[in-house]
Scaffold this motif. Structure first.
Motif, short mmCIF file in Angstrom:
data_model
loop_
_atom_site.label_atom_id
_atom_site.label_comp_id
_atom_site.label_asym_id
_atom_site.label_seq_id
_atom_site.Cartn_x
_atom_site.Cartn_y
_atom_site.Cartn_z
N SER A 70 0.84 -1.20 0.00
CA SER A 70 0.00 0.00 0.00
C SER A 70 0.87 1.25 0.00
N GLY A 71 1.94 1.22 0.76
CA GLY A 71 2.87 2.35 0.78
C GLY A 71 3.51 2.58 -0.58
N VAL A 72 3.90 1.50 -1.24
CA VAL A 72 4.49 1.62 -2.58
C VAL A 72 3.46 2.18 -3.56
N ALA A 73 2.23 1.69 -3.47
CA ALA A 73 1.17 2.17 -4.37
C ALA A 73 0.89 3.66 -4.14
N LEU A 74 0.86 4.08 -2.87
CA LEU A 74 0.63 5.49 -2.57
C LEU A 74 1.80 6.36 -3.02
N ALA A 75 3.02 5.86 -2.85
CA ALA A 75 4.19 6.60 -3.32
C ALA A 75 4.15 6.75 -4.84
N LEU A 76 3.79 5.69 -5.52
CA LEU A 76 3.68 5.74 -6.98
C LEU A 76 2.60 6.73 -7.41
N LEU A 77 1.49 6.71 -6.71
CA LEU A 77 0.40 7.64 -7.02
C LEU A 77 0.84 9.09 -6.77
N THR A 78 1.56 9.32 -5.70
CA THR A 78 2.07 10.66 -5.40
C THR A 78 3.04 11.14 -6.47
N ILE A 79 3.91 10.25 -6.92
CA ILE A 79 4.86 10.61 -7.98
C ILE A 79 4.12 10.94 -9.27
N VAL A 80 3.14 10.14 -9.61
CA VAL A 80 2.37 10.37 -10.84
C VAL A 80 1.63 11.71 -10.77
N LEU A 81 1.00 11.99 -9.63
CA LEU A 81 0.27 13.24 -9.50
C LEU A 81 1.20 14.44 -9.43
N GLY A 82 2.34 14.28 -8.78
CA GLY A 82 3.26 15.39 -8.61
C GLY A 82 4.04 15.76 -9.86
N THR A 83 4.38 14.76 -10.65
CA THR A 83 5.22 15.02 -11.83
C THR A 83 4.44 15.07 -13.13
N GLY A 84 3.22 14.55 -13.13
CA GLY A 84 2.46 14.50 -14.37
C GLY A 84 2.92 13.35 -15.27
N TRP A 85 3.58 12.38 -14.67
CA TRP A 85 4.09 11.23 -15.42
C TRP A 85 2.91 10.51 -16.08
N GLU A 86 3.04 10.25 -17.36
CA GLU A 86 2.04 9.52 -18.15
C GLU A 86 0.69 10.24 -18.18
N ARG A 87 0.70 11.55 -18.17
CA ARG A 87 -0.54 12.32 -18.13
C ARG A 87 -1.28 12.29 -19.47
N ASN A 88 -0.58 12.32 -20.59
CA ASN A 88 -1.23 12.45 -21.89
C ASN A 88 -1.28 11.15 -22.69
N LEU A 89 -1.37 10.04 -22.00
CA LEU A 89 -1.45 8.75 -22.69
C LEU A 89 -2.91 8.43 -23.03
N ASN A 90 -3.09 7.75 -24.15
CA ASN A 90 -4.43 7.32 -24.54
C ASN A 90 -4.90 6.12 -23.73
N ASP A 91 -3.95 5.32 -23.29
CA ASP A 91 -4.26 4.11 -22.55
C ASP A 91 -3.45 4.11 -21.26
N GLU A 92 -3.62 3.10 -20.44
CA GLU A 92 -2.87 3.00 -19.20
C GLU A 92 -1.39 2.79 -19.50
N GLY A 93 -0.57 3.37 -18.68
CA GLY A 93 0.86 3.24 -18.85
C GLY A 93 1.48 2.36 -17.78
N THR A 94 2.78 2.47 -17.66
CA THR A 94 3.53 1.65 -16.72
C THR A 94 3.11 1.92 -15.28
N ALA A 95 2.90 3.17 -14.93
CA ALA A 95 2.53 3.51 -13.55
C ALA A 95 1.21 2.86 -13.16
#
Length: 96
Positions: free
Chosen positions: A18-43
């Motif tokens: 759960s901690g890893v998932a929340l850290a990943l979610l925080t990184i995605v929201l904070g950096t905009g990683w994979e924001r403009n993808l048409n489909d799901e990405g690695t995150a």
């Protein structure tokens, strides 16, 4: 591995995931990683793996508990389930 060791690892494992998932979610929201993808990405796939692995670990934890530790097992199960629900709620609230 003994039953006690399995019980211990399966008790902490979901919380770590759960901690890893929340850290990943925080990184995605904070950096905009994979924001403009048409489909799901690695995150998204890593998040899904972290969440999916928690289910069998929680089951193993519940199955390896002994009758003498019912209260402690119930508290840990509640904590594990709360962490899982919190991860899923954060995805829902963030709109990902």
């Amino acid at each position: 591995m003994t039953r006690t060791q399995i019980h211990s690892v399966s008790g902490i494992g979901p919380l770590v995931l759960s901690g890893v998932a929340l850290a990943l979610l925080t990184i995605v929201l904070g950096t905009g990683w994979e924001r403009n993808l048409n489909d799901e990405g690695t995150a998204a796939h890593l998040f899904q793996i972290c969440v999916a692995l928690q289910i069998p670990l929680i089951a193993v934890f519940a199955l390896t508990s002994t009758s003498g530790e019912k209260a402690a097992t119930a508290r840990m199960l509640a904590l594990q389930c709360a962490a899982l629900v919190f991860c899923l709620a954060m995805v829902f609230v963030s709109g990902l």
